[in-house]
Write a protein that holds these residues in place. Structure first.
Motif, PDB file in Angstrom:
ATOM      1  N   PRO A  35       0.722  -1.224   0.223  1.00  0.00           N
ATOM      2  CA  PRO A  35       0.257   0.035  -0.011  1.00  0.00           C
ATOM      3  C   PRO A  35       0.881   1.178  -0.044  1.00  0.00           C
ATOM      4  CG  PRO A  35      -0.215  -1.252   2.125  1.00  0.00           C
ATOM      5  CD  PRO A  35       0.576  -1.956   1.090  1.00  0.00           C
ATOM      6  N   ASP A  36       2.144   1.057   0.363  1.00  0.00           N
ATOM      7  CA  ASP A  36       3.114   2.365   0.161  1.00  0.00           C
ATOM      8  C   ASP A  36       3.595   2.721  -0.959  1.00  0.00           C
ATOM      9  OD1 ASP A  36       2.580   2.782   2.822  1.00  0.00           O
ATOM     10  OD2 ASP A  36       4.096   1.568   3.615  1.00  0.00           O
ATOM     11  N   SER A  37       3.393   1.523  -2.088  1.00  0.00           N
ATOM     12  CA  SER A  37       4.174   2.035  -3.117  1.00  0.00           C
ATOM     13  C   SER A  37       3.149   2.960  -4.126  1.00  0.00           C
ATOM     14  CB  SER A  37       4.109   0.410  -4.227  1.00  0.00           C
ATOM     15  OG  SER A  37       5.194  -0.325  -3.401  1.00  0.00           O
ATOM     16  N   LEU A  38       4.004   3.682  -4.990  1.00  0.00           N
ATOM     17  CA  LEU A  38       3.498   4.531  -5.585  1.00  0.00           C
ATOM     18  C   LEU A  38       3.633   4.080  -7.379  1.00  0.00           C
ATOM     19  CD1 LEU A  38       4.826   7.730  -3.895  1.00  0.00           C
ATOM     20  CD2 LEU A  38       2.503   6.821  -3.842  1.00  0.00           C
ATOM     21  N   ALA A  39       2.748   5.082  -8.072  1.00  0.00           N
ATOM     22  CA  ALA A  39       2.982   4.818  -9.577  1.00  0.00           C
ATOM     23  C   ALA A  39       2.489   6.256 -10.303  1.00  0.00           C
ATOM     24  CB  ALA A  39       1.975   3.891 -10.097  1.00  0.00           C
ATOM     25  N   LEU A  40       3.083   6.324 -11.331  1.00  0.00           N
ATOM     26  CA  LEU A  40       2.891   7.655 -12.240  1.00  0.00           C
ATOM     27  C   LEU A  40       2.145   7.129 -13.633  1.00  0.00           C
ATOM     28  CD1 LEU A  40       4.929   7.820 -15.015  1.00  0.00           C
ATOM     29  CD2 LEU A  40       6.643   8.111 -12.911  1.00  0.00           C
ATOM     30  N   ALA A  41       1.441   7.805 -13.835  1.00  0.00           N
ATOM     31  CA  ALA A  41       0.313   7.231 -15.293  1.00  0.00           C
ATOM     32  C   ALA A  41       0.834   8.070 -16.401  1.00  0.00           C
ATOM     33  CB  ALA A  41      -0.991   7.607 -14.768  1.00  0.00           C
ATOM     34  N   VAL A  42       0.956   7.215 -17.437  1.00  0.00           N
ATOM     35  CA  VAL A  42       1.019   7.842 -18.771  1.00  0.00           C
ATOM     36  C   VAL A  42      -0.344   7.431 -19.590  1.00  0.00           C
ATOM     37  CG1 VAL A  42       2.260   7.665 -20.998  1.00  0.00           C
ATOM     38  CG2 VAL A  42       3.490   7.767 -18.694  1.00  0.00           C
ATOM     39  N   TRP A  43      -0.875   8.316 -20.431  1.00  0.00           N
ATOM     40  CA  TRP A  43      -1.871   7.892 -21.149  1.00  0.00           C
ATOM     41  C   TRP A  43      -1.862   8.440 -22.698  1.00  0.00           C
ATOM     42  CZ3 TRP A  43      -6.169  11.788 -22.366  1.00  0.00           C
ATOM     43  CH2 TRP A  43      -7.049  11.278 -23.295  1.00  0.00           C
ATOM     44  N   ASN A  44      -1.933   7.519 -23.460  1.00  0.00           N
ATOM     45  CA  ASN A  44      -1.711   7.978 -24.967  1.00  0.00           C
ATOM     46  C   ASN A  44      -0.235   8.961 -25.011  1.00  0.00           C
ATOM     47  OD1 ASN A  44      -3.798   6.653 -25.648  1.00  0.00           O
ATOM     48  ND2 ASN A  44      -5.264   8.193 -25.980  1.00  0.00           N
ATOM     49  N   GLY A  45       0.676   8.531 -24.220  1.00  0.00           N
ATOM     50  CA  GLY A  45       1.926   9.272 -24.617  1.00  0.00           C
ATOM     51  C   GLY A  45       1.894  10.624 -23.492  1.00  0.00           C
ATOM     52  N   LYS A  46       0.842  10.881 -22.847  1.00  0.00           N
ATOM     53  CA  LYS A  46       0.788  12.265 -21.878  1.00  0.00           C
ATOM     54  C   LYS A  46       0.704  11.576 -20.691  1.00  0.00           C
ATOM     55  CE  LYS A  46      -2.527  15.106 -24.689  1.00  0.00           C
ATOM     56  NZ  LYS A  46      -3.481  15.646 -24.775  1.00  0.00           N
ATOM     57  N   VAL A  47       1.484  12.478 -19.616  1.00  0.00           N
ATOM     58  CA  VAL A  47       1.744  12.399 -18.412  1.00  0.00           C
ATOM     59  C   VAL A  47       0.835  13.112 -17.332  1.00  0.00           C
ATOM     60  CG1 VAL A  47       4.224  11.811 -18.893  1.00  0.00           C
ATOM     61  CG2 VAL A  47       3.371  14.082 -18.271  1.00  0.00           C
TER      62      VAL A  47
END
Ligand SMILES: [Zn+2]
Length: 310
Positions: A35-47
């Motif tokens: 539960p402490d881990s994080l993620a960044l998100a990319v959508w169709n090349g956008k951040v």
């Protein structure tokens, strides 16, 4: 001792890539459900970014388990590394519907990385550039280059393996030489017909197999502007995730000012004095513009105009 180097935008990713740990799929899987881990998100090349301090933007991190849920499996997930003890992942989302209007509502907005790069803290820009480059590679290399079979991710996404012929495939980085030609107190810039009116930049081209960096620089200067390089000096490099380049920034002395554009890649070349180059960087040279700070070309022109001497 910290690394002493000129850091262009998109360099300086501060994460510990933990390349020894990511070889262990059980360890990666455990981090993904932590539960402490994080993620960044990319959508169709956008951040995905959010408003940060001082009206700047910053990475909008989401919980890693949410990223895992949205990913639909390992194919779209990447283990980015560790920030201190926190595992950081990235998820590659696609589709017409903006996830910021769906499952990621209220968590940020998706932006074009290049457009907002200068509005991000430098480490955030570098982290996002890493994720973008990796996902661009993933999208373009879903099949084995040896036998054509669909390949599968391994090592937290940093390798692809072919289940049929067992070939292993690693992320690509394509080297590009970008150089400011100089002759005495002048430097040469060129422009492509498709660029905005008045825009000039450093000459550039892909390094080809069988060339060293200096030879690629000399060949490009000769091909594009008819110049002969006599000395090539290295300034800095820049990861450039469009889709997977490493820009190798050079300053190259040439033996004459007799330059002519090739009319294929360049429609015009022009010599600038140091004073003109300084004004160009400041944006005060009438009728002419140069790339902005996000581009290594800007940094090359700036360095030379300020008397950089290797
Ligand atoms: Zn194969």
């Amino acid at each position: 001792m910290p690394l002493t180097a000129f850091m262009n935008v998109f360099a300086g990713n501060p994460l510990d890539r933990a390349s020894d740990r990511r070889l262990d799929p059980d360890w990666v899987a455990a981090r993904l459900t932590d539960p402490d881990s994080l993620a960044l998100a990319v959508w169709n090349g956008k951040v995905l970014v959010e408003k940060g301090k001082d009206a700047k933007s910053q990475i909008a991190y989401v919980r890693a388990d949410l990223a895992r849920e949205l990913s639909g499996g390992a194919e779209r997930l990447l283990f980015m590394g560790l920030w201190k003890q926190t595992a950081v992942f990235a998820v590659d989302l696609e589709g017409a519907l903006d996830p910021a209007d769906g499952p990621l509502e209220g968590l940020g907005r998706f932006e074009d990385l290049r457009m907002i790069a200068l509005n991000l803290p430098e480490p955030d820009a570098a982290i996002l550039a890493t994720a973008k480059a990796m996902f661009e590679w993933r999208r373009r290399h879903r099949h084995c280059a040896v036998c054509g079979h669909a390949s599968e991710p391994a090592d937290g996404g940093w390798k692809r393996v072919c289940p049929s012929c067992k070939a292993e495939h690693f992320p690509r980085t394509d080297p590009v030489v970008i150089m400011l030609a100089t002759h005495g107190e002048k430097c040469l810039l060129g422009r492509q017909a498709v660029w905005p009116k008045g825009m000039f930049s450093a000459l550039a081209g892909f390094l080809e197999p069988g060339e060293n960096i200096e030879e690629a620089c000399a060949r490009e200067l000769n091909e594009e502007a008819g110049l002969n390089a006599t000395r090539v000096r290295y300034h800095s490099t820049q990861p450039w995730p469009y889709p997977s380049s490493l820009m190798i920034g050079l300053i190259a002395e040439v033996d004459s000012e007799d330059a002519a554009p090739d009319q294929t890649e360049l429609e015009e070349v022009r010599w600038f004095t140091r004073d003109e180059a300084r004004d160009l960087i400041k944006g005060t040279l009438a009728g002419v513009t140069a790339p902005g700070k996000v581009a290594i070309a800007h940094q090359l022109i700036k360095a030379w105009s300020e008397g950089w001497d290797g």
